[in-house]
Motif scaffolding. Structure first.
Motif, PDB file in Angstrom:
ATOM      1  N   ALA A  31       0.857  -1.186   0.000  1.00 19.13           N
ATOM      2  CA  ALA A  31       0.000   0.000   0.000  1.00 19.13           C
ATOM      3  C   ALA A  31       0.890   1.232   0.000  1.00 19.13           C
ATOM      4  CB  ALA A  31      -0.913   0.007   1.219  1.00 19.13           C
ATOM      5  N   ILE A  32       0.597   2.168  -0.882  1.00 20.20           N
ATOM      6  CA  ILE A  32       1.387   3.391  -1.002  1.00 20.20           C
ATOM      7  C   ILE A  32       0.512   4.560  -0.597  1.00 20.20           C
ATOM      8  CG2 ILE A  32       2.785   4.817  -2.537  1.00 20.20           C
ATOM      9  CD1 ILE A  32       2.995   2.294  -4.369  1.00 20.20           C
ATOM     10  N   ILE A  33       0.891   5.241   0.481  1.00 13.97           N
ATOM     11  CA  ILE A  33       0.096   6.334   1.011  1.00 13.97           C
ATOM     12  C   ILE A  33       0.935   7.604   1.059  1.00 13.97           C
ATOM     13  CG2 ILE A  33      -1.313   4.735   2.382  1.00 13.97           C
ATOM     14  CD1 ILE A  33       0.255   5.689   4.868  1.00 13.97           C
ATOM     15  N   GLY A  34       0.275   8.720   1.300  1.00 15.58           N
ATOM     16  CA  GLY A  34       0.980   9.986   1.423  1.00 15.58           C
ATOM     17  C   GLY A  34       0.149  11.125   0.888  1.00 15.58           C
ATOM     18  N   PRO A  35       0.574  12.365   1.124  1.00  8.79           N
ATOM     19  CA  PRO A  35      -0.178  13.530   0.659  1.00  8.79           C
ATOM     20  C   PRO A  35      -0.264  13.573  -0.870  1.00  8.79           C
ATOM     21  CG  PRO A  35       1.530  14.147   2.252  1.00  8.79           C
ATOM     22  CD  PRO A  35       1.783  12.730   1.864  1.00  8.79           C
ATOM     23  N   SER A  36      -1.215  14.352  -1.371  1.00  5.14           N
ATOM     24  CA  SER A  36      -1.330  14.537  -2.816  1.00  5.14           C
ATOM     25  C   SER A  36      -0.088  15.250  -3.347  1.00  5.14           C
ATOM     26  CB  SER A  36      -2.574  15.365  -3.142  1.00  5.14           C
ATOM     27  OG  SER A  36      -3.742  14.706  -2.711  1.00  5.14           O
ATOM     28  N   GLY A  37       0.289  14.897  -4.578  1.00  5.03           N
ATOM     29  CA  GLY A  37       1.405  15.580  -5.223  1.00  5.03           C
ATOM     30  C   GLY A  37       2.779  15.117  -4.800  1.00  5.03           C
ATOM     31  N   THR A  38       2.860  13.935  -4.182  1.00  7.51           N
ATOM     32  CA  THR A  38       4.159  13.459  -3.707  1.00  7.51           C
ATOM     33  C   THR A  38       4.756  12.361  -4.596  1.00  7.51           C
ATOM     34  OG1 THR A  38       3.021  11.940  -2.201  1.00  7.51           O
ATOM     35  CG2 THR A  38       3.731  14.051  -1.305  1.00  7.51           C
ATOM     36  N   LEU A 207       4.153   1.824   2.248  1.00  2.00           N
ATOM     37  CA  LEU A 207       5.143   2.841   1.908  1.00  2.00           C
ATOM     38  C   LEU A 207       4.508   4.206   2.118  1.00  2.00           C
ATOM     39  CD1 LEU A 207       6.489   1.491  -1.520  1.00  2.00           C
ATOM     40  CD2 LEU A 207       7.122   0.754   0.783  1.00  2.00           C
ATOM     41  N   TYR A 208       5.146   5.053   2.904  1.00  4.64           N
ATOM     42  CA  TYR A 208       4.700   6.435   3.028  1.00  4.64           C
ATOM     43  C   TYR A 208       5.602   7.286   2.156  1.00  4.64           C
ATOM     44  CZ  TYR A 208       3.902  11.123   4.722  1.00  4.64           C
ATOM     45  OH  TYR A 208       3.616  12.468   4.771  1.00  4.64           O
ATOM     46  N   MET A 209       5.007   7.940   1.144  1.00  5.62           N
ATOM     47  CA  MET A 209       5.784   8.767   0.226  1.00  5.62           C
ATOM     48  C   MET A 209       5.559  10.241   0.523  1.00  5.62           C
ATOM     49  SD  MET A 209       5.687   6.886  -3.515  1.00  5.62           S
ATOM     50  CE  MET A 209       6.808   8.113  -4.178  1.00  5.62           C
ATOM     51  N   ASP A 210       6.632  11.003   0.472  1.00  9.65           N
ATOM     52  CA  ASP A 210       6.555  12.447   0.669  1.00  9.65           C
ATOM     53  C   ASP A 210       7.728  13.086  -0.063  1.00  9.65           C
ATOM     54  OD1 ASP A 210       5.910  14.987   1.592  1.00  9.65           O
ATOM     55  OD2 ASP A 210       5.360  14.253   3.584  1.00  9.65           O
ATOM     56  N   GLU A 211       7.450  14.191  -0.749  1.00  6.94           N
ATOM     57  CA  GLU A 211       8.477  14.942  -1.481  1.00  6.94           C
ATOM     58  C   GLU A 211       9.243  14.073  -2.473  1.00  6.94           C
ATOM     59  OE1 GLU A 211      10.917  16.932   1.364  1.00  6.94           O
ATOM     60  OE2 GLU A 211       9.303  18.221   2.080  1.00  6.94           O
ATOM     61  N   GLY A 212       8.525  13.140  -3.116  1.00  5.89           N
ATOM     62  CA  GLY A 212       9.153  12.319  -4.149  1.00  5.89           C
ATOM     63  C   GLY A 212      10.012  11.190  -3.641  1.00  5.89           C
ATOM     64  N   GLY A 218       7.210   0.147   6.294  1.00  3.69           N
ATOM     65  CA  GLY A 218       7.140  -0.842   7.369  1.00  3.69           C
ATOM     66  C   GLY A 218       5.858  -1.629   7.286  1.00  3.69           C
ATOM     67  N   THR A 219       5.633  -2.477   8.258  1.00  4.64           N
ATOM     68  CA  THR A 219       4.376  -3.213   8.317  1.00  4.64           C
ATOM     69  C   THR A 219       3.246  -2.232   8.612  1.00  4.64           C
ATOM     70  OG1 THR A 219       4.518  -3.616  10.695  1.00  4.64           O
ATOM     71  CG2 THR A 219       5.600  -5.226   9.240  1.00  4.64           C
ATOM     72  N   PRO A 220       1.994  -2.609   8.311  1.00  4.07           N
ATOM     73  CA  PRO A 220       0.873  -1.724   8.653  1.00  4.07           C
ATOM     74  C   PRO A 220       0.873  -1.334  10.128  1.00  4.07           C
ATOM     75  CG  PRO A 220       0.124  -3.460   7.195  1.00  4.07           C
ATOM     76  CD  PRO A 220       1.543  -3.795   7.559  1.00  4.07           C
ATOM     77  N   GLN A 221       1.195  -2.286  11.004  1.00  4.56           N
ATOM     78  CA  GLN A 221       1.215  -1.982  12.431  1.00  4.56           C
ATOM     79  C   GLN A 221       2.264  -0.922  12.750  1.00  4.56           C
ATOM     80  OE1 GLN A 221       1.972  -5.351  14.957  1.00  4.56           O
ATOM     81  NE2 GLN A 221       1.391  -4.282  16.827  1.00  4.56           N
ATOM     82  N   GLN A 228       7.873   6.260  12.834  1.00  7.02           N
ATOM     83  CA  GLN A 228       9.105   6.739  13.448  1.00  7.02           C
ATOM     84  C   GLN A 228       9.465   8.161  13.044  1.00  7.02           C
ATOM     85  OE1 GLN A 228      10.821   4.705  15.774  1.00  7.02           O
ATOM     86  NE2 GLN A 228       8.831   3.680  15.496  1.00  7.02           N
ATOM     87  N   LYS A 229       9.016   8.594  11.867  1.00  6.39           N
ATOM     88  CA  LYS A 229       9.445   9.892  11.361  1.00  6.39           C
ATOM     89  C   LYS A 229       8.338  10.936  11.497  1.00  6.39           C
ATOM     90  CE  LYS A 229      12.944   8.038   8.242  1.00  6.39           C
ATOM     91  NZ  LYS A 229      13.505   8.088   6.872  1.00  6.39           N
ATOM     92  N   GLU A 230       8.766  12.186  11.622  1.00 12.52           N
ATOM     93  CA  GLU A 230       7.841  13.270  11.955  1.00 12.52           C
ATOM     94  C   GLU A 230       6.728  13.444  10.922  1.00 12.52           C
ATOM     95  OE1 GLU A 230       7.988  18.087  12.844  1.00 12.52           O
ATOM     96  OE2 GLU A 230       9.843  16.931  12.694  1.00 12.52           O
ATOM     97  N   LYS A 231       7.075  13.457   9.640  1.00 10.08           N
ATOM     98  CA  LYS A 231       6.058  13.677   8.608  1.00 10.08           C
ATOM     99  C   LYS A 231       5.071  12.519   8.544  1.00 10.08           C
ATOM    100  CE  LYS A 231       8.591  16.798   5.564  1.00 10.08           C
ATOM    101  NZ  LYS A 231       9.126  17.018   4.196  1.00 10.08           N
ATOM    102  N   THR A 232       5.561  11.304   8.762  1.00  9.70           N
ATOM    103  CA  THR A 232       4.657  10.154   8.788  1.00  9.70           C
ATOM    104  C   THR A 232       3.687  10.268   9.952  1.00  9.70           C
ATOM    105  OG1 THR A 232       6.579   8.867   8.054  1.00  9.70           O
ATOM    106  CG2 THR A 232       4.572   7.647   8.561  1.00  9.70           C
TER     107      THR A 232
END
Length: 364
Positions: A31-38, A207-212, A218-221, A228-232
């Motif tokens: 699953a690939i998630i993240g804000p629009s435009g990334t 996968l959390y995508m941001d800024e390209g 990681g796992t869904p859990q 772990q990261k601030e933007k996530t």
């Protein structure tokens, strides 16, 4: 099955993907998630060369599809894609949409193609629509036909680009149910989605995508419970908000309710939750608005997807006074309704304004 190394993509001076490196194994659901435009959709489009990467390599079963000698059409038959906008041929019936590719590209006989197509239509629950045309189908049915058409080519990998984003909330679940079934059957899939609960439920890895970039994976859990990261963290714990200003006792109740309904639809909130929210807002405003003369009331509604809670905030100027404890309440029944719907109620005096915060939980 898919090995991506140092992938990059830009459109003119706009850098969309930066140094993407990822491996997707056979049978894995990403699953690939993240804000629009990334760059999420661009990443999928690069995987099957709908967009040509500017750098890096993409290997499918060990074959670098960016190599000039690669047989891209043959490799593409292993990997199919389902888009947001269905992309069905409107002049062809459902059956014809499913059989055209296998007959023309794979050399399958019309009879065998039709038998396979009917099996797939049964899989997605649309066998009775075989002779219908796309314009005769709902959005959810069109997307299920698009998935069946994709499966008709016997792909080893399916890429889903926000498959429910063009659907009404009532149609989302029927499409997600089909994708869940494919996941259980071991289909390798990469899914760009804004459905967080679905991503958590169906994916092996997120996968959390941001800024390209693949900013965190990681796992869904791990991603949804302990990022772990601030933007996530900010994205996962995002709070979606609605605001409305009322400056007169004669405000347009119906226009406001329509905007709240629209907000609820975007959050895919159940009908019971919507009804309770509208009732709670109405009863609160019955208490607040009679005193609105020359002052303004700010209403805010925030939905936390992770906590599954709705928070209502009403802020007004004037002397410090909790309106729910006033001696001038219009009726006790309204107060009883508010207390029954609310999980928590808090009154504060903030910056010379009265702030009432009411918390209610999402109900099914």
């Amino acid at each position: 099955m898919i090995q991506v190394e140092h992938l990059s993509k830009k459109f003119g001076d706009l850098v969309v993907l930066k140094d993407i490196t990822i491996e997707i194994k056979t049978g894995e659901v990403i699953a690939i998630i993240g804000p629009s435009g990334t760059g999420k959709s661009t990443f999928l489009r690069c995987l099957n060369l709908l967009d040509q990467p500017n750098g890096g390599s993409i290997a499918i079963d060990g074959v670098n599809i960016l190599d000039a000698k690669a047989n891209v059409p043959k490799i593409r038959q292993k990997m199919n894609m389902v888009f947001q906008s269905f992309n069905l041929f409107s002049h062809l019936s459902v059956m014809e949409n499913l059989t055209l590719g296998p007959i023309k590209l794979r050399g399958i006989s019309p009879k065998d193609a039709e038998l396979k197509a009917m099996e797939l239509l049964k899989l997605v629950g649309l066998a009775e629509k075989a002779d219908n045309y796309p314009d005769e189908l709902s959005g959810g049915q069109k997307q299920r036909v698009a998935i069946a058409r994709c499966l008709a080519m016997d792909p080893e990998i399916i890429l889903f680009d926000e498959p429910t984003s063009a659907l009404d909330p009532t149609m989302v679940s029927e499409v997600l149910s089909v994708i869940r079934r494919l996941a259980k059957e071991g289909m390798t899939m990469a899914i760009v989605t804004h459905e967080m609960d679905f991503a958590r439920d169906v994916a092996n890895r997120v996968l959390y995508m941001d800024e390209g970039l693949i900013y965190e994976e990681g796992t869904p859990q791990q991603i949804f419970e302990t990022p772990q990261k601030e933007k996530t963290q900010a994205f996962i714990n995002r709070v979606r908000s609605f605001t409305y200003q009322i400056s007169s006792p004669d405000y347009d109740l119906y226009a406001m309710n329509a905007e709240i309904e629209n907000f609820c639809e975007k959050q895919i909130l159940p009908k019971k939750t919507r009804h309770s929210l509208l009732l709670l807002v109405e009863e609160l405003l019955q208490i607040y608005t009679p005193g609105l003369h020359g002052t303004r009331l700010d209403l805010a509604i925030a939905y936390s997807e992770k906590k599954e809670t709705l928070q209502l905030t009403l802020e007004s100027s004037g002397e410090a006074a909790n309106p729910l404890e006033s001696n001038f309440l219009p009726d006790e029944l309204g107060l009883t309704i508010i207390r029954n719907l609310a999980e928590d109620i808090e009154f504060q005096r903030v910056n010379d304004k009265n702030r009432l915060t009411v918390l209610m939980r999402k109900t099914l």
